[in-house]
Design a protein around this motif. Structure first.
Motif, mmCIF file in Angstrom:
data_model
loop_
_atom_site.group_PDB
_atom_site.id
_atom_site.type_symbol
_atom_site.label_atom_id
_atom_site.label_comp_id
_atom_site.label_asym_id
_atom_site.label_seq_id
_atom_site.Cartn_x
_atom_site.Cartn_y
_atom_site.Cartn_z
ATOM 1 N N ILE A 1 11.938 13.607 -19.411
ATOM 2 C CA ILE A 1 10.918 13.765 -18.371
ATOM 3 C C ILE A 1 10.517 12.405 -17.817
ATOM 4 C CG2 ILE A 1 8.539 14.484 -17.925
ATOM 5 C CD1 ILE A 1 8.971 16.702 -20.016
ATOM 6 N N GLU A 2 10.305 11.448 -18.701
ATOM 7 C CA GLU A 2 9.937 10.102 -18.245
ATOM 8 C C GLU A 2 11.020 9.527 -17.338
ATOM 9 O OE1 GLU A 2 9.078 5.607 -19.970
ATOM 10 O OE2 GLU A 2 9.458 7.255 -21.364
ATOM 11 N N ALA A 3 12.275 9.676 -17.724
ATOM 12 C CA ALA A 3 13.381 9.144 -16.921
ATOM 13 C C ALA A 3 13.453 9.830 -15.562
ATOM 14 C CB ALA A 3 14.696 9.315 -17.671
ATOM 15 N N THR A 4 13.237 11.140 -15.551
ATOM 16 C CA THR A 4 13.266 11.888 -14.292
ATOM 17 C C THR A 4 12.089 11.529 -13.402
ATOM 18 O OG1 THR A 4 14.403 13.749 -15.352
ATOM 19 C CG2 THR A 4 13.278 14.209 -13.279
ATOM 20 N N LEU A 5 10.934 11.363 -14.023
ATOM 21 C CA LEU A 5 9.701 11.129 -13.270
ATOM 22 C C LEU A 5 9.565 9.700 -12.751
ATOM 23 C CD1 LEU A 5 7.090 12.813 -12.522
ATOM 24 C CD2 LEU A 5 8.775 13.948 -13.959
ATOM 25 N N ALA A 6 10.258 8.748 -13.348
ATOM 26 C CA ALA A 6 10.091 7.342 -12.939
ATOM 27 C C ALA A 6 10.317 7.156 -11.436
ATOM 28 C CB ALA A 6 10.999 6.438 -13.758
ATOM 29 N N PRO A 7 11.460 7.585 -10.874
ATOM 30 C CA PRO A 7 11.634 7.413 -9.424
ATOM 31 C C PRO A 7 10.709 8.311 -8.607
ATOM 32 C CG PRO A 7 13.487 8.622 -10.366
ATOM 33 C CD PRO A 7 12.677 8.115 -11.513
ATOM 34 N N GLU A 8 10.398 9.489 -9.128
ATOM 35 C CA GLU A 8 9.480 10.372 -8.414
ATOM 36 C C GLU A 8 8.084 9.762 -8.368
ATOM 37 O OE1 GLU A 8 9.553 14.449 -9.633
ATOM 38 O OE2 GLU A 8 11.726 14.456 -9.935
ATOM 39 N N ALA A 9 7.672 9.155 -9.486
ATOM 40 C CA ALA A 9 6.365 8.491 -9.515
ATOM 41 C C ALA A 9 6.346 7.307 -8.553
ATOM 42 C CB ALA A 9 6.048 8.031 -10.930
ATOM 43 N N ASP A 10 7.447 6.586 -8.483
ATOM 44 C CA ASP A 10 7.536 5.471 -7.535
ATOM 45 C C ASP A 10 7.295 5.965 -6.111
ATOM 46 O OD1 ASP A 10 8.111 3.658 -9.532
ATOM 47 O OD2 ASP A 10 10.278 3.683 -9.193
ATOM 48 N N HIS A 11 7.923 7.089 -5.782
ATOM 49 C CA HIS A 11 7.773 7.650 -4.437
ATOM 50 C C HIS A 11 6.331 8.095 -4.182
ATOM 51 C CE1 HIS A 11 8.484 10.021 -0.827
ATOM 52 N NE2 HIS A 11 7.923 11.056 -1.434
ATOM 53 N N VAL A 12 5.758 8.819 -5.151
ATOM 54 C CA VAL A 12 4.388 9.307 -4.990
ATOM 55 C C VAL A 12 3.403 8.152 -4.842
ATOM 56 C CG1 VAL A 12 2.498 10.514 -6.153
ATOM 57 C CG2 VAL A 12 4.792 11.496 -6.171
ATOM 58 N N LEU A 13 3.544 7.149 -5.695
ATOM 59 C CA LEU A 13 2.613 6.019 -5.670
ATOM 60 C C LEU A 13 2.815 5.151 -4.439
ATOM 61 C CD1 LEU A 13 2.629 5.109 -9.464
ATOM 62 C CD2 LEU A 13 0.837 6.284 -8.176
ATOM 63 N N ALA A 14 4.063 5.050 -3.969
ATOM 64 C CA ALA A 14 4.308 4.308 -2.727
ATOM 65 C C ALA A 14 3.654 5.024 -1.546
ATOM 66 C CB ALA A 14 5.808 4.157 -2.494
ATOM 67 N N SER A 15 3.736 6.349 -1.545
ATOM 68 C CA SER A 15 3.080 7.132 -0.488
ATOM 69 C C SER A 15 1.571 6.967 -0.546
ATOM 70 C CB SER A 15 3.456 8.610 -0.618
ATOM 71 O OG SER A 15 4.843 8.805 -0.492
ATOM 72 N N LEU A 16 1.040 6.924 -1.777
ATOM 73 C CA LEU A 16 -0.402 6.738 -1.948
ATOM 74 C C LEU A 16 -0.827 5.365 -1.446
ATOM 75 C CD1 LEU A 16 -2.957 8.068 -3.132
ATOM 76 C CD2 LEU A 16 -2.409 6.971 -5.304
ATOM 77 N N THR A 17 -0.038 4.354 -1.749
ATOM 78 C CA THR A 17 -0.353 3.001 -1.286
ATOM 79 C C THR A 17 -0.301 2.925 0.232
ATOM 80 O OG1 THR A 17 0.504 2.008 -3.316
ATOM 81 C CG2 THR A 17 0.359 0.579 -1.390
ATOM 82 N N ALA A 18 0.687 3.589 0.827
ATOM 83 C CA ALA A 18 0.790 3.594 2.289
ATOM 84 C C ALA A 18 -0.427 4.250 2.924
ATOM 85 C CB ALA A 18 2.063 4.319 2.708
ATOM 86 N N ALA A 19 -0.942 5.290 2.261
ATOM 87 C CA ALA A 19 -2.095 6.003 2.802
ATOM 88 C C ALA A 19 -3.396 5.250 2.594
ATOM 89 C CB ALA A 19 -2.194 7.387 2.159
ATOM 90 N N LEU A 20 -3.490 4.484 1.497
ATOM 91 C CA LEU A 20 -4.759 3.861 1.125
ATOM 92 C C LEU A 20 -4.697 2.334 1.067
ATOM 93 C CD1 LEU A 20 -5.857 6.260 -1.782
ATOM 94 C CD2 LEU A 20 -6.844 6.133 0.513
ATOM 95 N N GLY A 21 -3.634 1.763 1.573
ATOM 96 C CA GLY A 21 -3.449 0.323 1.431
ATOM 97 C C GLY A 21 -4.585 -0.540 1.962
ATOM 98 N N ASP A 22 -5.200 -0.116 3.058
ATOM 99 C CA ASP A 22 -6.322 -0.887 3.624
ATOM 100 C C ASP A 22 -7.621 -0.082 3.604
ATOM 101 O OD1 ASP A 22 -5.656 1.004 5.479
ATOM 102 O OD2 ASP A 22 -5.568 -0.372 7.199
ATOM 103 N N HIS A 23 -7.677 0.907 2.748
ATOM 104 C CA HIS A 23 -8.881 1.739 2.657
ATOM 105 C C HIS A 23 -10.052 0.899 2.134
ATOM 106 C CE1 HIS A 23 -11.573 4.985 1.363
ATOM 107 N NE2 HIS A 23 -10.881 5.781 2.158
ATOM 108 N N PRO A 24 -11.224 1.032 2.746
ATOM 109 C CA PRO A 24 -12.353 0.175 2.359
ATOM 110 C C PRO A 24 -12.873 0.396 0.937
ATOM 111 C CG PRO A 24 -13.076 1.918 3.864
ATOM 112 C CD PRO A 24 -11.575 1.929 3.861
ATOM 113 N N VAL A 25 -12.537 1.514 0.328
ATOM 114 C CA VAL A 25 -12.965 1.791 -1.038
ATOM 115 C C VAL A 25 -11.838 1.537 -2.036
ATOM 116 C CG1 VAL A 25 -13.739 3.588 -2.619
ATOM 117 C CG2 VAL A 25 -14.736 3.448 -0.345
ATOM 118 N N ALA A 26 -10.683 2.131 -1.782
ATOM 119 C CA ALA A 26 -9.591 2.070 -2.748
ATOM 120 C C ALA A 26 -8.945 0.701 -2.848
ATOM 121 C CB ALA A 26 -8.525 3.109 -2.387
ATOM 122 N N ALA A 27 -8.963 -0.070 -1.756
ATOM 123 C CA ALA A 27 -8.267 -1.350 -1.747
ATOM 124 C C ALA A 27 -9.164 -2.534 -2.012
ATOM 125 C CB ALA A 27 -7.554 -1.535 -0.399
ATOM 126 N N ARG A 28 -10.458 -2.296 -2.181
ATOM 127 C CA ARG A 28 -11.358 -3.430 -2.367
ATOM 128 C C ARG A 28 -11.162 -4.024 -3.772
ATOM 129 N NH1 ARG A 28 -14.616 0.833 -4.202
ATOM 130 N NH2 ARG A 28 -16.122 0.311 -5.812
#
Length: 213
Positions: free
Chosen positions: A185-212
């Motif tokens: 599961i960890e091996a399968t999820l590693a690239p999927e987690a990368d994708h999810v977290l990259a999408s999250l960063t793209a959405a919140l990268g300059d957010h005044p709360v999450a990025a402070r």
């Protein structure tokens, strides 16, 4: 010397753990819906009222560490390193939990995952706990929010962060029920987690709360 209040507290913890252990065993053997409080009390050799005193809801007997779960995302944010943004702290927490095969992110084992999947009651309670997890995160993000941030900024950031967390949790449960080992599961999820977290960063990268910081 051990004080009498200390002995009483130790006894309470032992009784609580005994009840929890007996309940978990019966749930896994019989199913959550089919197991009664009376059966748990009998197995633990305590009164039914003792069981409900420690666990007011039957669901809490199965999801015994729900406080740890609901507080998890909030603690990742409030315990972040100096200068670290809430978003970075959350990403680090998720990656660490995946590497540790933590039950908090869904590594519960096949028997437990099947028990939850087969129980409408536990499924509803787990969704409720995810909502409470998001609420706690929103409260943590609201602490120290910049004055210039919109009123709904903490809630918006929390909703997106919690959605990413919930997505990975469901994916881990899905793979667990498919018979994958934790390492697989960890091996399968590693690239999927990368994708999810990259999408999250793209959405919140300059957010005044999450990025402070």
């Amino acid at each position: 010397m051990t004080t009498e209040p200390g002995l009483r507290e130790s006894k309470k913890q032992e009784t609580r753990q005994l009840i929890s252990d007996c309940a978990t065993r019966l749930f896994l053997e019989q199913g959550f819906e089919q197991t009664t409080i009376a059966e748990i009390a009998t197995a633990a050799r305590v009164a039914k009222k003792t069981v409900t005193n420690y666990f007011p809801r039957k669901e809490d007997l199965a999801l015994d560490h729900h406080e740890r779960f609901t507080d998890g995302l909030a603690l990742a944010v409030t315990g972040r390193a100096p200068g670290e943004s809430p978003l970075t702290a959350l990403e680090r927490s998720i990656r660490t939990a995946l590497a540790d095969h933590s039950p908090v992110v869904g590594f519960t084992g096949p028997q437990f995952a099947r028990m939850v999947a087969d129980s409408p009651t536990l499924g509803a309670r787990l969704r409720e706990l995810h909502d409470l997890r998001e609420d706690a995160l929103a409260s943590a993000l609201a602490d120290g929010v910049p004055d210039s941030a919109p009123a709904g900024a903490p809630r918006t950031a929390a909703a997106l962060m919690a959605a990413a967390d919930r997505l990975l949790f469901r994916r881990i449960q899905e793979l667990t029920l498919a018979g994958r080992t934790d390492d697989e599961i960890e091996a399968t999820l590693a690239p999927e987690a990368d994708h999810v977290l990259a999408s999250l960063t793209a959405a919140l990268g300059d957010h005044p709360v999450a990025a402070r910081p």
